[in-house]
Design a protein around this motif. Structure first.
Motif, PDB file in Angstrom:
ATOM      1  N   PHE A 197       0.866  -1.185   0.000  1.00  0.00           N
ATOM      2  CA  PHE A 197       0.000   0.000   0.000  1.00  0.00           C
ATOM      3  C   PHE A 197       0.900   1.232   0.000  1.00  0.00           C
ATOM      4  O   PHE A 197       2.101   1.150   0.284  1.00  0.00           O
ATOM      5  CB  PHE A 197      -0.935   0.018   1.216  1.00  0.00           C
ATOM      6  CG  PHE A 197      -0.230   0.071   2.541  1.00  0.00           C
ATOM      7  CD1 PHE A 197       0.060   1.279   3.161  1.00  0.00           C
ATOM      8  CD2 PHE A 197       0.138  -1.099   3.187  1.00  0.00           C
ATOM      9  CE1 PHE A 197       0.709   1.331   4.376  1.00  0.00           C
ATOM     10  CE2 PHE A 197       0.782  -1.063   4.419  1.00  0.00           C
ATOM     11  CZ  PHE A 197       1.071   0.156   5.011  1.00  0.00           C
ATOM     12  N   LYS A 198       0.315   2.375  -0.341  1.00  0.00           N
ATOM     13  CA  LYS A 198       1.056   3.626  -0.286  1.00  0.00           C
ATOM     14  C   LYS A 198       1.041   4.144   1.144  1.00  0.00           C
ATOM     15  O   LYS A 198      -0.021   4.493   1.669  1.00  0.00           O
ATOM     16  CB  LYS A 198       0.443   4.662  -1.232  1.00  0.00           C
ATOM     17  CG  LYS A 198       0.826   4.502  -2.679  1.00  0.00           C
ATOM     18  CD  LYS A 198       0.359   5.709  -3.497  1.00  0.00           C
ATOM     19  CE  LYS A 198       0.838   5.598  -4.947  1.00  0.00           C
ATOM     20  NZ  LYS A 198       0.419   6.780  -5.739  1.00  0.00           N
ATOM     21  N   ILE A 199       2.205   4.204   1.750  1.00  0.00           N
ATOM     22  CA  ILE A 199       2.262   4.652   3.139  1.00  0.00           C
ATOM     23  C   ILE A 199       2.208   6.171   3.188  1.00  0.00           C
ATOM     24  O   ILE A 199       2.712   6.855   2.294  1.00  0.00           O
ATOM     25  CB  ILE A 199       3.527   4.103   3.839  1.00  0.00           C
ATOM     26  CG1 ILE A 199       3.370   4.207   5.353  1.00  0.00           C
ATOM     27  CG2 ILE A 199       4.785   4.808   3.341  1.00  0.00           C
ATOM     28  CD1 ILE A 199       4.348   3.348   6.123  1.00  0.00           C
ATOM     29  N   SER A 216       8.894  -1.784   4.366  1.00  0.00           N
ATOM     30  CA  SER A 216       7.686  -2.530   4.005  1.00  0.00           C
ATOM     31  C   SER A 216       7.782  -4.006   4.367  1.00  0.00           C
ATOM     32  O   SER A 216       6.785  -4.624   4.757  1.00  0.00           O
ATOM     33  CB  SER A 216       7.400  -2.377   2.513  1.00  0.00           C
ATOM     34  OG  SER A 216       8.373  -3.039   1.718  1.00  0.00           O
ATOM     35  N   LEU A 217       8.968  -4.590   4.238  1.00  0.00           N
ATOM     36  CA  LEU A 217       9.111  -6.026   4.510  1.00  0.00           C
ATOM     37  C   LEU A 217       8.800  -6.345   5.962  1.00  0.00           C
ATOM     38  O   LEU A 217       8.245  -7.412   6.263  1.00  0.00           O
ATOM     39  CB  LEU A 217      10.529  -6.490   4.165  1.00  0.00           C
ATOM     40  CG  LEU A 217      10.749  -8.000   4.135  1.00  0.00           C
ATOM     41  CD1 LEU A 217      10.006  -8.633   2.956  1.00  0.00           C
ATOM     42  CD2 LEU A 217      12.238  -8.331   4.052  1.00  0.00           C
ATOM     43  N   MET A 218       9.146  -5.442   6.881  1.00  0.00           N
ATOM     44  CA  MET A 218       8.905  -5.669   8.305  1.00  0.00           C
ATOM     45  C   MET A 218       7.463  -5.393   8.703  1.00  0.00           C
ATOM     46  O   MET A 218       7.087  -5.577   9.865  1.00  0.00           O
ATOM     47  CB  MET A 218       9.835  -4.772   9.130  1.00  0.00           C
ATOM     48  CG  MET A 218      11.297  -5.102   8.991  1.00  0.00           C
ATOM     49  SD  MET A 218      11.716  -6.729   9.668  1.00  0.00           S
ATOM     50  CE  MET A 218      11.563  -6.428  11.429  1.00  0.00           C
ATOM     51  N   GLY A 254      18.218   1.836   5.098  1.00  0.00           N
ATOM     52  CA  GLY A 254      17.732   0.792   5.993  1.00  0.00           C
ATOM     53  C   GLY A 254      16.224   0.668   6.061  1.00  0.00           C
ATOM     54  O   GLY A 254      15.711  -0.207   6.756  1.00  0.00           O
ATOM     55  N   VAL A 255      15.510   1.535   5.345  1.00  0.00           N
ATOM     56  CA  VAL A 255      14.042   1.473   5.299  1.00  0.00           C
ATOM     57  C   VAL A 255      13.642   1.136   3.868  1.00  0.00           C
ATOM     58  O   VAL A 255      13.701   1.989   2.974  1.00  0.00           O
ATOM     59  CB  VAL A 255      13.404   2.805   5.742  1.00  0.00           C
ATOM     60  CG1 VAL A 255      11.878   2.722   5.645  1.00  0.00           C
ATOM     61  CG2 VAL A 255      13.828   3.158   7.155  1.00  0.00           C
ATOM     62  N   ASP A 256      13.273  -0.115   3.640  1.00  0.00           N
ATOM     63  CA  ASP A 256      12.977  -0.560   2.282  1.00  0.00           C
ATOM     64  C   ASP A 256      11.611  -0.069   1.814  1.00  0.00           C
ATOM     65  O   ASP A 256      10.634  -0.075   2.547  1.00  0.00           O
ATOM     66  CB  ASP A 256      13.042  -2.090   2.190  1.00  0.00           C
ATOM     67  CG  ASP A 256      12.236  -2.795   3.264  1.00  0.00           C
ATOM     68  OD1 ASP A 256      11.154  -3.317   2.965  1.00  0.00           O
ATOM     69  OD2 ASP A 256      12.704  -2.815   4.413  1.00  0.00           O
ATOM     70  N   GLU A 257      11.572   0.352   0.560  1.00  0.00           N
ATOM     71  CA  GLU A 257      10.329   0.802  -0.080  1.00  0.00           C
ATOM     72  C   GLU A 257       9.635  -0.370  -0.765  1.00  0.00           C
ATOM     73  O   GLU A 257       8.470  -0.666  -0.494  1.00  0.00           O
ATOM     74  CB  GLU A 257      10.648   1.895  -1.093  1.00  0.00           C
ATOM     75  CG  GLU A 257       9.443   2.378  -1.894  1.00  0.00           C
ATOM     76  CD  GLU A 257       9.836   3.386  -2.962  1.00  0.00           C
ATOM     77  OE1 GLU A 257       8.987   3.661  -3.830  1.00  0.00           O
ATOM     78  OE2 GLU A 257      10.973   3.897  -2.947  1.00  0.00           O
ATOM     79  N   THR A 258      10.348  -1.044  -1.654  1.00  0.00           N
ATOM     80  CA  THR A 258       9.786  -2.171  -2.407  1.00  0.00           C
ATOM     81  C   THR A 258      10.827  -3.282  -2.502  1.00  0.00           C
ATOM     82  O   THR A 258      11.986  -3.030  -2.839  1.00  0.00           O
ATOM     83  CB  THR A 258       9.386  -1.734  -3.825  1.00  0.00           C
ATOM     84  OG1 THR A 258       8.391  -0.708  -3.748  1.00  0.00           O
ATOM     85  CG2 THR A 258       8.834  -2.909  -4.613  1.00  0.00           C
ATOM     86  N   ILE A 259      10.393  -4.497  -2.198  1.00  0.00           N
ATOM     87  CA  ILE A 259      11.256  -5.667  -2.351  1.00  0.00           C
ATOM     88  C   ILE A 259      10.488  -6.762  -3.078  1.00  0.00           C
ATOM     89  O   ILE A 259       9.355  -7.097  -2.705  1.00  0.00           O
ATOM     90  CB  ILE A 259      11.761  -6.196  -0.992  1.00  0.00           C
ATOM     91  CG1 ILE A 259      12.722  -5.187  -0.351  1.00  0.00           C
ATOM     92  CG2 ILE A 259      12.471  -7.545  -1.163  1.00  0.00           C
ATOM     93  CD1 ILE A 259      13.295  -5.629   0.973  1.00  0.00           C
ATOM     94  N   MET A 279       2.720   1.297  -3.561  1.00  0.00           N
ATOM     95  CA  MET A 279       1.643   0.956  -4.493  1.00  0.00           C
ATOM     96  C   MET A 279       0.422   0.469  -3.720  1.00  0.00           C
ATOM     97  O   MET A 279       0.557  -0.326  -2.785  1.00  0.00           O
ATOM     98  CB  MET A 279       2.094  -0.150  -5.463  1.00  0.00           C
ATOM     99  CG  MET A 279       3.096   0.294  -6.497  1.00  0.00           C
ATOM    100  SD  MET A 279       3.636  -1.089  -7.557  1.00  0.00           S
ATOM    101  CE  MET A 279       5.047  -1.688  -6.616  1.00  0.00           C
ATOM    102  N   ASN A 280      -0.738   0.924  -4.140  1.00  0.00           N
ATOM    103  CA  ASN A 280      -1.989   0.467  -3.542  1.00  0.00           C
ATOM    104  C   ASN A 280      -2.554  -0.739  -4.282  1.00  0.00           C
ATOM    105  O   ASN A 280      -2.040  -1.157  -5.317  1.00  0.00           O
ATOM    106  CB  ASN A 280      -3.024   1.594  -3.549  1.00  0.00           C
ATOM    107  CG  ASN A 280      -2.744   2.632  -2.479  1.00  0.00           C
ATOM    108  OD1 ASN A 280      -2.208   2.316  -1.419  1.00  0.00           O
ATOM    109  ND2 ASN A 280      -3.106   3.879  -2.758  1.00  0.00           N
TER     110      ASN A 280
END
Length: 372
Positions: A197-199, A216-218, A254-259, A279-280
């Motif tokens: 989702f779009k944070i 996002s992964l966490m 250290g803060v992933d957006e997309t994986i 992404m929503n």
């Protein structure tokens, strides 16, 4: 762990009759929430009175085997509000400095930790030391080492450690698992998990590495990691992954957006999964076998969960996830019942090992063997 006949008699006047899946995975269903329950009740304190803590508290008002009896918070105003709303006595209210004294409170059986990720590990260690059962939101810890320390502490204290895997009790999800176990999909070949989702607020704790442990992964990505395992019905043996970042200002180091990550399983099945904060409309699971398929969309939202298989639409009725979860966790703690898909700390450590590996291979670009 007292009974509360009077409370439940009032509750059943407003409860809706809904088929209940026993923890043991039997195909038998019964209208659990339409029956008077007079057995033992798990008395729970919630730690962390934010938005999800509030959601759990509201859902627990319809529980039959669990009751909200206490709170732990660093915000006195919230504690006062919850006392008034849920009838919580002052002696069951704690802050983050004094909650170790819960060990002397016989009216609280378990503490549900609903705080930022980085606070899970120290909280569960203190809860175990106090001799109380722990329920912890996912991800259980920042890494597998912390997670194992939490498991070990609870084992040493002879208390339960359960993790908030609410989807492990969701009826349509369990129906797919039943069908897979009975061979209705044939040999499992492929799983796809899309979680994203779009944070919003860039200042929230989920975008703070010190509190979240990542990005996002966490958060949302845990659903696809865990979902791949319970949908395929195996633990993966290898992982590859690729990270993409389009906004390095919002998504700092250290803060992933997309994986994107891929998992391989012992019988040859593979999984392709996406975790994103940019992404929503990404909440879909797809399972493919040589005899059929299953799809859930939405697959992990608060519900209702909707899906279909090659045999048609899935039609299990919606029950508030957190109500089912806490009620059935009460069965695990009070009666030694077993969930169809485990919800204990050992299960969570496996997910944390996969998370650790995904972050590693995003940096190395290499395929990594998993030993869960």
């Amino acid at each position: 762990m007292n009974s509360r006949r009077d409370f439940l008699q009032k509750l059943t006047t407003s409860a809706v009759a809904i088929p209940f899946l026993p923890l043991y995975g039997s195909s038998e269903q019964f209208n659990f929430y339409d029956q008077l329950y007079d057995g033992p009740v798990l008395r729970v304190a919630i730690m962390g009175l934010g938005s999800y803590g509030t959601r759990v508290a509201e859902a627990m008002q319809n529980c039959k085997r669990a009751k909200l009896v206490g709170v732990i918070s660093g915000t006195p105003a919230k504690v006062k509000d919850w006392q008034a709303k849920y009838g919580i006595p002052k002696k069951n209210c704690y802050n983050y400095e004094n909650y170790d004294s819960v060990k002397d409170n016989p009216d609280i059986d378990a503490i549900y930790v609903i705080t930022p990720n980085a606070l899970h590990h120290p909280a569960v260690l203190r809860i175990a030391a106090a001799g109380k059962h722990a329920i912890c939101e996912k991800p259980m810890a920042l890494n597998a080492q912390q997670g194992q320390e939490m498991v070990d502490a609870c084992n040493k204290a002879n208390v339960k450690l359960l993790v908030g895997y609410r989807m492990h009790f969701e009826p349509n999800t369990l129906e797919i698992i039943r069908m897979r176990n009975e061979g209705e999909f044939g040999k499992i070949l492929f799983f796809e998990g899309l979680s994203g989702f779009k944070i919003g607020d860039p200042n929230q704790w989920r975008l703070n590495k010190e509190l979240a442990g990542g990005g996002s992964l966490m958060d949302i990505g845990v659903y696809s990691i865990n979902g791949a395992r319970y949908m395929v019905g195996e633990d993966p043996i290898w992982v590859t992954a690729q990270e993409t970042k389009t906004d390095p200002i919002k998504f700092k180091e250290g803060v992933d957006e997309t994986i994107l990550f891929q998992l391989g399983f012992p019988t040859g099945a593979v999984a392709s999964c996406l975790s994103t904060y940019s992404m929503n409309h990404l909440d879909r699971f797809f399972l493919n076998g040589d005899k059929g398929f299953a799809e859930l969309q939405p697959s992990t939202g608060y519900g209702p969960i909707k899906g279909r298989t090659h045999k048609g639409e899935l039609t299990k009725p919606h029950v508030t996830h957190q109500t089912l979860q806490v009620d059935k966790m009460a069965g695990v703690i009070l009666a030694g019942e077993q969930a169809v898909v485990p919800v204990d700390g050992v299960e969570a450590v496996k997910d944390l090992k996969i998370i650790d590996a995904i972050y590693e291979v995003c940096k190395t670009g290499a395929k990594k063997t998993l030993e869960l």
